[in-house]
Write an enzyme that holds these catalytic residues in place. Sequence first.
Site, PDB file in Angstrom:
ATOM      1  N   CYS A  10      -8.858   3.618  64.253  1.00  0.00           N
ATOM      2  CA  CYS A  10      -8.578   5.122  63.945  1.00  0.00           C
ATOM      3  C   CYS A  10      -7.846   5.789  65.204  1.00  0.00           C
ATOM      4  O   CYS A  10      -7.986   4.109  65.541  1.00  0.00           O
ATOM      5  CB  CYS A  10     -10.585   6.045  64.038  1.00  0.00           C
ATOM      6  N   CYS A  13      -9.521   4.338  68.318  1.00  0.00           N
ATOM      7  CA  CYS A  13      -9.576   2.723  68.576  1.00  0.00           C
ATOM      8  C   CYS A  13      -7.917   1.979  68.950  1.00  0.00           C
ATOM      9  O   CYS A  13      -7.784   1.900  69.457  1.00  0.00           O
ATOM     10  CB  CYS A  13     -10.272   1.981  67.276  1.00  0.00           C
TER      11      CYS A  13
END
Length: 76
Positions: A10, A13
Amino acid sequence: MEIKVCGPGCASCEQAQKIVEAVVNSKGVDATIVKVTDFQEMAQLGIFSTPAVVVDGEVKCVGRAPNQAEVEEWIS
């Protein structure tokens, strides 16, 4: 030194990984950065929220991207 950046990929991340990579490169630290996307491996590390950062087997940050100062402290 081994640094694991845990998360499925994501935006948060990706941000965590970029911060870790930038600090490691700027400090010239000899470290291997590993991207962990397997949820079973994360669970074995005790991580149930992402992103997370693990330095030499020690969970340093869970559920958020770290800031630059935090990463600098962890790798010094």
